[in-house]
Design an enzyme around this catalytic site. Structure first.
Site, PDB file in Angstrom:
ATOM      1  CB  CYS A 134      -0.925  -0.007   1.214  1.00 31.46           C
ATOM      2  SG  CYS A 134      -1.927   1.494   1.305  1.00 31.46           S
ATOM      3  CB  CYS A 137      -0.579   2.572   4.041  1.00 36.42           C
ATOM      4  SG  CYS A 137      -2.017   1.847   3.308  1.00 36.42           S
ATOM      5  CG  ASP A 138       3.133   1.223   4.487  1.00 36.99           C
ATOM      6  OD1 ASP A 138       2.706   1.722   5.541  1.00 36.99           O
ATOM      7  OD2 ASP A 138       2.875   0.065   4.120  1.00 36.99           O
TER       8      ASP A 138
END
Ligand code: NDP
Length: 307
Positions: A134, A137-138
């Site tokens: 992701c 997200c990261d």
């Protein structure tokens, strides 16, 4: 033991739309959110193609609005997962992760799909230590660094352009010599100066120092030539698999585990159990089609109960 008319499993666009319709039809639905409340859209950035948002909307914000709309009609939304079902007779039995047993006259399955992994041992080893599925997200952890992302679809293309804004350099590793992504996304990728597409390459191993990712060993599938690329982050964007393991042996599925629904409906192989969204759709997989099929499920559940 709790008795309900309609149990909805899943909280993406399909689940919440089914909940809104079922609640307005006075089925008093309860909805279990699953492991990722709000579904896959909560790990995306901007959604530009959901009608009604002329300026676009952030995925998590849109899902919060879906939830608020369901709450407005008093949907009983529960944070939890359904771990066991028995569809052999009606009312259907479902067990939640807190041990609660529910007997449901109808069940609407909207459990969606989850990211696929390459299956490399090193991918598992460094998951969370430089390996991620992701980017939104990261990606933040790799500001100013070099990263690679594998895949050639819309997700890989979208995430590559997202990463390019944060990172020094993004290698897009694709196993063929053309991208599967839409023409618009392809154009964005190819016009972004700090994205380099490594055509015809597959990852053989993610390299690390035992703690974090330091590189990736790639192979050119046409020439068999291998090369090592130094990176700090490795992102996987090679599609999704349906979340159907809990229904194994209970409902008909295709070879890839997608629930089979009857033509032009959301009926599964068990009468009274309906499936909507990505868990039964490997073709369109859009938020708007998921929402549409969630609406169909609720209408079909209502008609089934009153027939
Ligand atoms: P896709 O299935 O479309 O693409 C998966 C990609 O990963 C393909 O390029 C495939 O290669 C590659 N791949 C698959 N397995 C492997 C493997 N083992 N090793 C290396 N590469 C592999 O998945 P997406 O998640 O990209 O998209 C899913 C759906 O969601 C699509 O319908 C897409 O259009 C949609 N979507 C729409 C967006 C939007 O409209 N904003 C954003 C994101 C997704 P190959 O091409 O060779 O098969």
């Amino acid at each position: 033991m709790e008795k309900v008319q309609c149990l909805i499993i899943g909280s993406g666009p399909a689940g919440y739309t089914a909940a809104i319709y079922a609640a307005r039809a006075e089925l008093k639905p309860i909805l279990y959110t699953g492991l990722q409340p709000g579904g896959q859209l909560t790990i995306t950035t901007e959604v530009e193609n959901f009608p009604g948002y002329p300026e676009g909307v952030q995925g998590p914000e849109m899902m919060e609005q879906f939830k608020q709309q369901a709450e407005r009609f008093n949907v009983d939304i529960r944070w939890g997962i359904i771990t066991e079902v028995d569809f052999s007779q009606r009312p259907f039995k479902a067990v939640a992760d807190d041990g609660k047993e529910i007997m449901a006259e109808t069940v609407i399955i909207a459990t969606g799909a989850s990211a696929r992994w390459l299956g490399l041992e090193s991918e598992q080893k460094y998951n969370g230590f430089g390996v991620s599925a992701c980017a939104t997200c990261d990606g933040y952890f790799f500001r100013g660094k070099d990263v690679a992302i594998v895949g050639g679809g819309d997700t890989a293309a979208e995430e590559a352009t997202y990463l390019a804004k944060l990172c020094n350099k993004v290698y897009l590793v694709h196993r063929r010599d053309e991208l599967r992504a839409s023409k618009a996304m392809q154009k964005k990728v190819l016009e972004t100066p700090n994205i380099e597409v490594l055509w015809d390459h597959v990852p053989l191993e993610i390299l690390g120092d035992g703690k974090v990712v330091t590189g990736v060993q790639l192979k050119n599938v046409k020439t068999d030539v291998e090369k090592k690329v130094e990176i700090d982050g490795f992102f996987v964007a090679i599609g999704h698999a349906p979340n159907t393991s809990v229904f194994t042996g209970q409902l008909e599925m295709d070879n890839n585990g997608y629930l089979i629904t009857k033509n032009d409906s959301t009926y599964t192989s068990v009468e009274g159990v309906f499936a909507c969204g990505d868990v039964q759709d490997h073709v369109f997989r859009q938020a708007v089609t998921a929402a549409g099929s969630g609406c169909m499920s609720a209408i079909e559940a209502e008609r089934f109960l009153s027939s």
